[in-house]
Design a protein around this motif. Sequence first.
Motif, PDB file in Angstrom:
ATOM      1  N   UNK A  46       8.892  -1.672  -6.270  1.00 40.02           N
ATOM      2  CA  UNK A  46      10.166  -1.189  -5.730  1.00 40.02           C
ATOM      3  C   UNK A  46      10.947  -0.397  -6.765  1.00 40.02           C
ATOM      4  N   UNK A  47      10.812  -0.758  -8.055  1.00 39.88           N
ATOM      5  CA  UNK A  47      11.502  -0.018  -9.117  1.00 39.88           C
ATOM      6  C   UNK A  47      10.930   1.391  -9.277  1.00 39.88           C
ATOM      7  N   UNK A  48       9.773   1.644  -8.686  1.00 38.77           N
ATOM      8  CA  UNK A  48       9.155   2.961  -8.807  1.00 38.77           C
ATOM      9  C   UNK A  48       9.382   3.863  -7.622  1.00 38.77           C
ATOM     10  N   UNK A  49      10.200   3.440  -6.657  1.00 39.34           N
ATOM     11  CA  UNK A  49      10.458   4.290  -5.489  1.00 39.34           C
ATOM     12  C   UNK A  49      11.950   4.534  -5.246  1.00 39.34           C
TER      13      UNK A  49
ATOM     14  N   UNK B 228       0.832  -1.208   0.000  1.00 42.98           N
ATOM     15  CA  UNK B 228       0.000   0.000   0.000  1.00 42.98           C
ATOM     16  C   UNK B 228       0.866   1.258   0.000  1.00 42.98           C
ATOM     17  N   UNK B 229       1.906   1.295   0.820  1.00 44.29           N
ATOM     18  CA  UNK B 229       2.795   2.458   0.882  1.00 44.29           C
ATOM     19  C   UNK B 229       3.506   2.657  -0.443  1.00 44.29           C
ATOM     20  N   UNK B 230       3.964   1.576  -1.059  1.00 43.88           N
ATOM     21  CA  UNK B 230       4.664   1.699  -2.344  1.00 43.88           C
ATOM     22  C   UNK B 230       3.734   2.147  -3.461  1.00 43.88           C
ATOM     23  N   UNK B 231       2.498   1.716  -3.429  1.00 46.06           N
ATOM     24  CA  UNK B 231       1.534   2.198  -4.425  1.00 46.06           C
ATOM     25  C   UNK B 231       1.370   3.707  -4.302  1.00 46.06           C
TER      26      UNK B 231
ATOM     27  N   UNK C  69       6.323   7.081 -11.638  1.00 45.34           N
ATOM     28  CA  UNK C  69       6.405   6.508 -12.983  1.00 45.34           C
ATOM     29  C   UNK C  69       7.751   6.795 -13.631  1.00 45.34           C
ATOM     30  N   UNK C  70       8.295   8.002 -13.433  1.00 41.19           N
ATOM     31  CA  UNK C  70       9.586   8.335 -14.030  1.00 41.19           C
ATOM     32  C   UNK C  70      10.702   7.417 -13.526  1.00 41.19           C
ATOM     33  N   UNK C  71      10.694   7.173 -12.223  1.00 41.31           N
ATOM     34  CA  UNK C  71      11.701   6.265 -11.670  1.00 41.31           C
ATOM     35  C   UNK C  71      11.554   4.861 -12.256  1.00 41.31           C
ATOM     36  N   UNK C  72      10.318   4.400 -12.350  1.00 38.93           N
ATOM     37  CA  UNK C  72      10.097   3.063 -12.888  1.00 38.93           C
ATOM     38  C   UNK C  72      10.618   2.964 -14.317  1.00 38.93           C
ATOM     39  N   UNK C  73      10.359   3.970 -15.145  1.00 36.83           N
ATOM     40  CA  UNK C  73      10.831   3.937 -16.523  1.00 36.83           C
ATOM     41  C   UNK C  73      12.355   4.049 -16.591  1.00 36.83           C
TER      42      UNK C  73
END
Length: 503
Positions: free
Chosen positions: A280-283, A171-174, A179-183
Amino acid sequence: MSAPTEGKLNAVALTALVVGSMIGAGIFSLPATFARSTGGLGAIIAWTIAGVGMLMLAFVFQNLARRKPELDSGIYAYARAGFGNYLGFASAFGFWAGTCIGNVSYFILLKSTLGSFIPVFGDGNTLAAIAASSVLLWGFHFLVLRGVQQATVINTIATIAKMIPIVVFVVVLVAAFDRNLFMLNFWGDALTVTSPDLAHSDDYGRVGHAAAEAAQAGNADGSLFEQVRATMLVTVFVFLGIEGASVYSRYAANRKDVGVATILGFLGVLCLLMLITLLSYGVMLRPELAGLRQPSMAGVLEAIVGRWGAIFISVGLLVSVLGAYLSWTLLAAEVLFSAAHDKAMPQFLSRENAHKVPAAALWLTTLLVQFFLVLTFFTEYAFTLALELTSSLTLVPYLLVAAYALKLARARETNVLARGNRAKDLVIAVLATAYALLMLYAGGLKYLLLSAVIYAPGTLLYIQARREQALPVFNGAERFIFVATVAGAIVALHGLVSGWITL
């Protein structure tokens, strides 16, 4: 859902065994473990392959539970029914040995977690950590000796309790997902700008500093294929336990609950595994993720909410590991007991105590875990070695179960299933068998050879069992398999001595 029966396990308890067995140490290590090998795209591909492959294995266990209700303790019984006594023994022994080493990895990660607060525990393989782990090991041993039903109730409670920090993490990660970090992490190379917008983002400015951390974390990129391959044994490890309901089928109040528990447990755990990895790839940047100490979920949450996040996840890990250890201990002892009951293991392993617990099998299990715990003192990367060796050992039994299902489907054998299901069963069995073979290949020669070091001396138990029955030890094909196993063990020992195989 079946109603509880006295002395039996219903669908809820069986599902808790499956979930409790799968959610243990591995799930808390996923962010850093995946980040060291691949980016978002590779993770999606890896989980797709693992999800489809393990779903096919789950369907195999479900189908076999319906088609062969007379075969209890599926891991062992299916291999023996399909391929004879020695491979049936090898399946039971490999699953048991893999479970014991997997339990060692639980203790390592547990003490490594405490090492963040109590430095004397270090990375989980110091003398103090081994001593503390040994106390826990024997405490659980005597708990299980008091009764399987009591232990499964505790496991159900632990399974529910450990889900709370995992759900909070998701929930916290959502909420914090960028999105920029994930990409930026998507292609597996955090130094590559994948869109013009990212070049001007605040996140991109952190890349240069994080690149140095990546090198120290052992973050070695290759082709996308190699990135995905590097994660395969990890995905196998976190799914170990999918066979939990099948192994405990003799305790099921209703045989149909075995298949239902397997599928429900698998689907729920798969969703959690994918969410934890990809979110995790998005934070955090991939090199930052790769540089986290285990359990890396604690480091991710700490980066978002502060120190309390690491403490919260660490407590959840302690509950998770202790509950999963209990599940795996039950599974390991049950497999040895069932094999001994069917005379594939020495008869002393079929002894039960007054609480109907396979006591002799449990004692041997605990002693082997203790032996491997001591060995971790001499191993630099104890957790990774235990994780990958556990996966390699357990893949052999998985392969034999899938191949047995394939054999039944090809033989057009029907039991409680309609003839129209044959085509579907054949496809499922082919895919499950192919997946197990692919995972063995992905694991590489090193772990197959190290597995042979364990399988070869373990055959002494089979030889003793056959001599107790005054039966020939091997037939022609079995003798060839044994010789090949011994040869592999010799090669592995030579590799360890000469240094081209390292621990």
